[in-house]
Design an enzyme around this catalytic site. Sequence first.
Site, PDB file in Angstrom:
ATOM      1  N   ASN A   1       1.061  -1.241   0.002  1.00 22.25           N
ATOM      2  CA  ASN A   1       0.061   0.179   0.014  1.00 22.25           C
ATOM      3  C   ASN A   1       0.897   1.057   0.144  1.00 22.25           C
ATOM      4  O   ASN A   1       1.262   1.514   1.212  1.00 22.25           O
ATOM      5  CB  ASN A   1      -0.810  -0.111   1.282  1.00 22.25           C
ATOM      6  CG  ASN A   1      -1.775   1.153   1.430  1.00 22.25           C
ATOM      7  OD1 ASN A   1      -1.836   2.063   0.419  1.00 22.25           O
ATOM      8  ND2 ASN A   1      -2.670   1.132   2.362  1.00 22.25           N
TER       9      ASN A   1
ATOM     10  N   ARG B   1     -13.286  14.632   9.015  1.00 24.67           N
ATOM     11  CA  ARG B   1     -13.956  14.933   7.735  1.00 24.67           C
ATOM     12  C   ARG B   1     -15.510  15.410   8.194  1.00 24.67           C
ATOM     13  O   ARG B   1     -16.087  14.755   8.972  1.00 24.67           O
ATOM     14  CB  ARG B   1     -13.975  14.102   6.831  1.00 24.67           C
ATOM     15  CG  ARG B   1     -12.555  14.007   6.079  1.00 24.67           C
ATOM     16  CD  ARG B   1     -12.649  12.609   4.911  1.00 24.67           C
ATOM     17  NE  ARG B   1     -11.589  12.155   4.607  1.00 24.67           N
ATOM     18  CZ  ARG B   1     -11.071  10.959   4.485  1.00 24.67           C
ATOM     19  NH1 ARG B   1     -12.234  10.162   4.620  1.00 24.67           N
ATOM     20  NH2 ARG B   1      -9.919  10.561   4.167  1.00 24.67           N
TER      21      ARG B   1
END
Length: 400
Positions: free
Chosen positions: A7, A243
């Site tokens: 990743n 967020r």
Amino acid sequence: MNILVINAGSSSLKYQLLNPETGELLAKGLCERIGIDGKFTYKPQIAGKETLDAVDVTMPTHSEAIQAVLDALVDAKNGVVGSMKEIDAVGHRVVHGGEKFAKSVLITDEVMAAIEECNPLAPLHNPANIIGIKACQALMPGTPMVAVFDTAFHQTMPPKAYMYALPYAYYENDKVRRYGFHGTSHKYVSGRAAAMLGKKPEELKLISCHLGNGSSIAAVDGGKSVDTSMGFTPLAGLPMGTRSGDLDAGILQYLMNKYGMNIDEMLNILNKKSGVEGLSCVSSDFRDLENAANNGDEKAKLAEEKFAYEVKKYVGAYAAAMGGVDAIIFTAGVGENDKGIRAMVCEGLEYMGVKLDAEANQGRGKELVISAPDSKVKVLLIPTNEELMIAQDTAAIVNG
Ligand code: ADP
């Protein structure tokens, strides 16, 4: 068979070496500060092998980082495989596959070009994923590589779920639509849920709640994602650690005009200074919120309530969208560990057949049925394992 899962971010790279058939993890770790100085962490999972914790390794580019990973894995003393030949394939996490990729795929030159075409959709993530793939290809010629996309699982959504009510041309010309993310996690836990319930995925209507630092919910009908809360970007849907999640776009105009902010400053607030951290003025971490709420902090309590309330609303919405639900899944950092949030989400859903078992809900970190025996809708706690899902997809493709 051993699969190396990579990743790659812009300055960091996470890796795991695992056996996709048994799920056995051989080693995992992290390269940090790539392009700056370089810190290397290596955690072999075999008794007697030594861990390296953030040691200095010069990493001007991702190539040196991946070389450090390979050197550690095959090291005579602390390695976990005898040679590079024992690494059968590499599975790469790629954030955005646009509409081009509805499943994982063997990486060829054409595939690389198609991933690059998705770069404008994820300008912070895809280019770094591509750098990771290219560095791996150069160091491991002949080893098959597979791309596994965060967006792919959601490509089965129908147009009424993925279209925004904007002028159609923005979809046709600019590819503006809901894509959804966390697809690898939603796919993994949906598969595990079917196994736990002893049913085929095709027989089940599932609501998968991936609640972590980033959070999203997916409606999975018959093994296919039919709707999800994240959108064109991961900013949409639930309030998250930092967020905002969904909000009235008119707020942007109002605040930008009032405070003379440009769109980058506004988006920085929505991505990094909002969510439960912004609302609580305490932290993005749910453990801190719980402590603060227990000490009487009203804003921390409000942030927890807001988060759980929005999750609950998605559960109701997706049950309506699918015409029912057989099981609700809780996964990721908050979903796996925070019994208080799980209880708040399920509270008041008895009318639709959801009955949490207070005792079972004390559990954490392992696969558990946490609903009461007579609950019509099962509630499941399932630790996610995106790396294992990537390794299994990679093995399936390499084995044809
Ligand atoms: P990411 O989106 O970064 O992969 P994770 O799925 O690892 O996030 O979730 C991280 C979050 O999980 C932390 O920010 C924290 O809020 C929450 N978390 C972790 N452990 C606990 C716990 N024991 N109790 C409550 N929340 C927890």
